[in-house]
Design an enzyme around this catalytic site. Structure first.
Site, mmCIF file in Angstrom:
data_model
loop_
_atom_site.group_PDB
_atom_site.id
_atom_site.type_symbol
_atom_site.label_atom_id
_atom_site.label_comp_id
_atom_site.label_asym_id
_atom_site.label_seq_id
_atom_site.Cartn_x
_atom_site.Cartn_y
_atom_site.Cartn_z
ATOM 1 N N GLU A 153 0.709 -1.134 0.022
ATOM 2 C CA GLU A 153 -0.240 0.012 -0.153
ATOM 3 C C GLU A 153 0.787 1.174 -0.040
ATOM 4 O OE1 GLU A 153 -3.720 -1.592 2.789
ATOM 5 O OE2 GLU A 153 -2.007 -1.167 3.635
ATOM 6 N N ASP A 166 -11.879 -6.587 -1.374
ATOM 7 C CA ASP A 166 -12.594 -8.002 -1.208
ATOM 8 C C ASP A 166 -13.852 -7.772 -0.758
ATOM 9 O OD1 ASP A 166 -10.560 -7.679 1.072
ATOM 10 O OD2 ASP A 166 -12.379 -8.315 1.945
#
Ligand code: SAH
Length: 227
Positions: free
Chosen positions: A11, A196
């Site tokens: 990230e 997700d």
């Protein structure tokens, strides 16, 4: 100086690669890299997974660098059909869905001591972040982001968090950073791209989409810094 915290390297690494004149130091096991990013002075950190590492990192960053605000960027599971994989959740507030002293009569999620369930994010930061996402043509939703020390991967847990907290996305660090910022009176905002579905298929979604979602949040953050 703006503080930027991500939980994982995936990230942060592409964001960090654009920092000019980087200066790096390790404090309490966390590497802090400061420098100029898209014209702004920043300090960045990869805190690690979960609320404890996130809090440790945020407090250390505040004490050593005195950032004027902290942004937590990264990926999350979605809690609503309105946010598909690759779209972006921006915090209006954060909650800790695994904080529970309800057997003693407290409401679920109450953080004793500050006596809050929802910790409000900075309106200006969150508003500007959401506006940047719209300009970029990203599907974006602003709302409550829920953190807890668990990877949410069942329809039951997902429904519980949605019903109890009205949250739109779940992750593992944002509300710990929010709590530290609240106590230290540092404005904060959480920005998460969806990796997700936070249900029975999230263990397959996550490895497939984490990289793409992480890149999405980095792109938005850079647009925000450039604005
Ligand atoms: N051992 C793995 C753990 C990753 S946990 C590793 O070190 O890479 C998943 C990370 O993504 C956490 O930082 C969390 O904030 C975020 N996340 C993405 N989807 C999530 C979900 N469904 N539930 C909780 N956190 C999620």
């Amino acid at each position: 100086m703006i503080g930027i915290i991500a939980a994982m390297n995936v990230e942060m690494e592409s964001l960090r690669s654009h920092i000019e004149n980087p200066e790096s130091e390790v404090i309490s096991g966390i590497r802090f890299v400061r420098g100029i990013l898209d014209g702004k002075e920043v300090v960045t950190a990869v805190c690690g997974i979960g609320k404890v590492f996130a809090a440790l990192c945020a407090q250390t960053m505040i004490l050593h660098y005195q950032p004027s605000s902290i942004i937590n960027t990264g990926v999350a599971g979605t809690l609503t059909d309105e946010l598909g994989i690759g779209s972006v959740a921006v915090s209006t507030a954060v909650v800790q869905h695994d904080m529970d002293t309800s057997p003693l009569g407290d409401p679920v999620g109450l953080i004793s001591g500050i006596n809050k369930i929802e910790i409000p994010a900075d309106r200006l930061l969150s508003g500007r972040m959401a506006a940047c996402a719209k300009v970029m043509g990203l599907k974006t939703l602003s709302g409550v982001i829920a953190s807890g020390d668990q990877f949410v991967a069942s329809a039951e847990r997902k429904a519980y968090i949605t019903e109890k907290f009205g949250a739109i996305a779940c992750e593992m660090e944002g509300a710990a950073i929010g709590q530290v910022c609240f106590v230290n009176k540092v404005p904060f905002c959480v920005l998460r791209a969806i990796s997700d579905s936070a249900d029975g298929s999230s263990h397959m979604d996550y490895p497939t989409f984490v990289q793409m979602a992480a890149q999405q949040s980095v792109s938005l953050l850079r647009r925000f810094l450039n604005a």
